[in-house]
Write a protein that holds these residues in place. Structure first.
Motif, PDB file in Angstrom:
ATOM      1  N   VAL A  25       0.857  -1.293  -0.077  1.00  0.00           N
ATOM      2  CA  VAL A  25       0.135   0.028  -0.210  1.00  0.00           C
ATOM      3  C   VAL A  25       0.929   1.231   0.038  1.00  0.00           C
ATOM      4  CG1 VAL A  25      -2.030  -1.190   1.216  1.00  0.00           C
ATOM      5  CG2 VAL A  25      -0.437   0.044   2.687  1.00  0.00           C
ATOM      6  N   GLU A  26       2.102   0.921  -0.209  1.00  0.00           N
ATOM      7  CA  GLU A  26       3.037   2.187  -0.145  1.00  0.00           C
ATOM      8  C   GLU A  26       2.766   3.399  -1.003  1.00  0.00           C
ATOM      9  OE1 GLU A  26       5.533  -1.129  -2.017  1.00  0.00           O
ATOM     10  OE2 GLU A  26       3.794  -0.844  -0.428  1.00  0.00           O
ATOM     11  N   ASP A  27       2.326   3.037  -2.102  1.00  0.00           N
ATOM     12  CA  ASP A  27       1.815   3.791  -3.322  1.00  0.00           C
ATOM     13  C   ASP A  27       0.692   4.553  -3.186  1.00  0.00           C
ATOM     14  OD1 ASP A  27       4.540   4.094  -4.309  1.00  0.00           O
ATOM     15  OD2 ASP A  27       4.097   1.965  -5.467  1.00  0.00           O
ATOM     16  N   LYS A  28      -0.379   4.009  -2.395  1.00  0.00           N
ATOM     17  CA  LYS A  28      -1.561   4.529  -2.245  1.00  0.00           C
ATOM     18  C   LYS A  28      -1.659   6.041  -1.400  1.00  0.00           C
ATOM     19  CE  LYS A  28      -4.001   0.041  -2.320  1.00  0.00           C
ATOM     20  NZ  LYS A  28      -4.347   0.299  -3.822  1.00  0.00           N
ATOM     21  N   TRP A  29      -2.753   6.736  -1.573  1.00  0.00           N
ATOM     22  CA  TRP A  29      -2.959   8.035  -0.884  1.00  0.00           C
ATOM     23  C   TRP A  29      -3.613   7.560   0.521  1.00  0.00           C
ATOM     24  CZ3 TRP A  29      -0.122  11.076  -3.600  1.00  0.00           C
ATOM     25  CH2 TRP A  29      -0.071  11.045  -4.806  1.00  0.00           C
TER      26      TRP A  29
END
Length: 255
Positions: free
Chosen positions: A130-134
């Motif tokens: 989820v590191e690239d989610k907002w």
């Protein structure tokens, strides 16, 4: 042979704190937390719990007393320990990874280097994938994990947490507080947590400090007692006689 004494990670000695020159909020408060240990402070609303955290963090200088970090005097010196507020305060314009990296970037590290330093910690903090989610795309529990990672990356081995789970639903709250205590212990991170929830304090802490007093009525708060928690039980701790005994003692001190 005498048993070796462990130096506290953080110690408050005889703190007296004021709202103004004439009104003491807390008086003669002493407490400590050992490396990797979680302690909780409980007390009624308005008794000065957050004021104590401000002093421990260096944001407020006490009228009397000292704050020691691994034996070093840090009284009135901010930036020596990590401080996590009640809300996660994630920036909506940054990804989860970039939010977590913020302390490193503010400290002068290049963003790409900061991301590489933080990336290996994602799985440990339950954020792999989820590191690239907002922030708006994640649940409250996941956002709080990101906030914990950001707190850890501040680079201090002592964390102050101000009601960190109060915005979460009951099931998420139970899950993440257990995860936090376990993870903080594994990382050797000492934690001071303030909460209104007696069950939460007894479940999380190895020791609970109970504040009594009403500064708004002119009665400065003091520590009514320190309750050690015995977790050496079989089965679920929160269903055990040891849990109920500790809870009963805390409630008795709260009056």
């Amino acid at each position: 042979m005498a048993e070796k004494t462990v130096m506290p990670a953080l110690e408050a000695r005889d703190l007296t704190l004021t709202w103004d020159e004439d009104s003491d909020v807390v008086r003669h408060v002493s407490l400590c937390v050992d490396p990797g240990e979680t302690v909780c402070i409980v007390g009624k609303s308005g008794c000065g719990k957050t004021t104590i955290l401000h002093a421990l963090s260096g944001l407020t200088r006490p009228r009397e007393g000292q704050v020691l970090l691994h034996g070093r005097d840090i009284t009135g010196k901010p930036g020596q320990v990590s401080y996590m507020l009640q809300k996660d305060l994630l920036l909506q314009s940054r990804t989860i990874l970039d939010n977590a990296c913020l302390p490193l970037v503010i400290g002068g590290m290049r963003p790409a280097e900061a991301r590489e330093k933080a990336r290996p910690l994602l799985e440990r903090f339950g954020l792999a994938g989820v590191e690239d989610k907002w922030p708006s795309q994640l649940s409250g529990g996941m956002r709080q994990r990101a906030a914990f990672l950001r707190t850890y990356l501040m680079g201090n081995d002592v964390a102050l947490l101000d009601e960190p789970f109060s915005a979460l639903d009951a099931l998420t709250r139970a899950d993440i507080r257990s995860w936090y205590v376990r993870t903080a212990s594994e990382l050797g991170m000492a934690s001071v947590v303030i909460t209104h929830d007696v069950d939460e304090a007894v479940i999380m802490a190895s020791r609970v400090y109970v504040l009594e007093g009403d500064p708004r009525a002119g009665v400065p708060s003091t520590i009514a007692g320190e309750v050690p928690i015995n977790r050496q039980v079989e089965g679920a701790f929160d269903l055990s006689p040891e849990f109920l005994s500790a809870k009963r003692e805390v409630l008795s001190l709260l009056g």
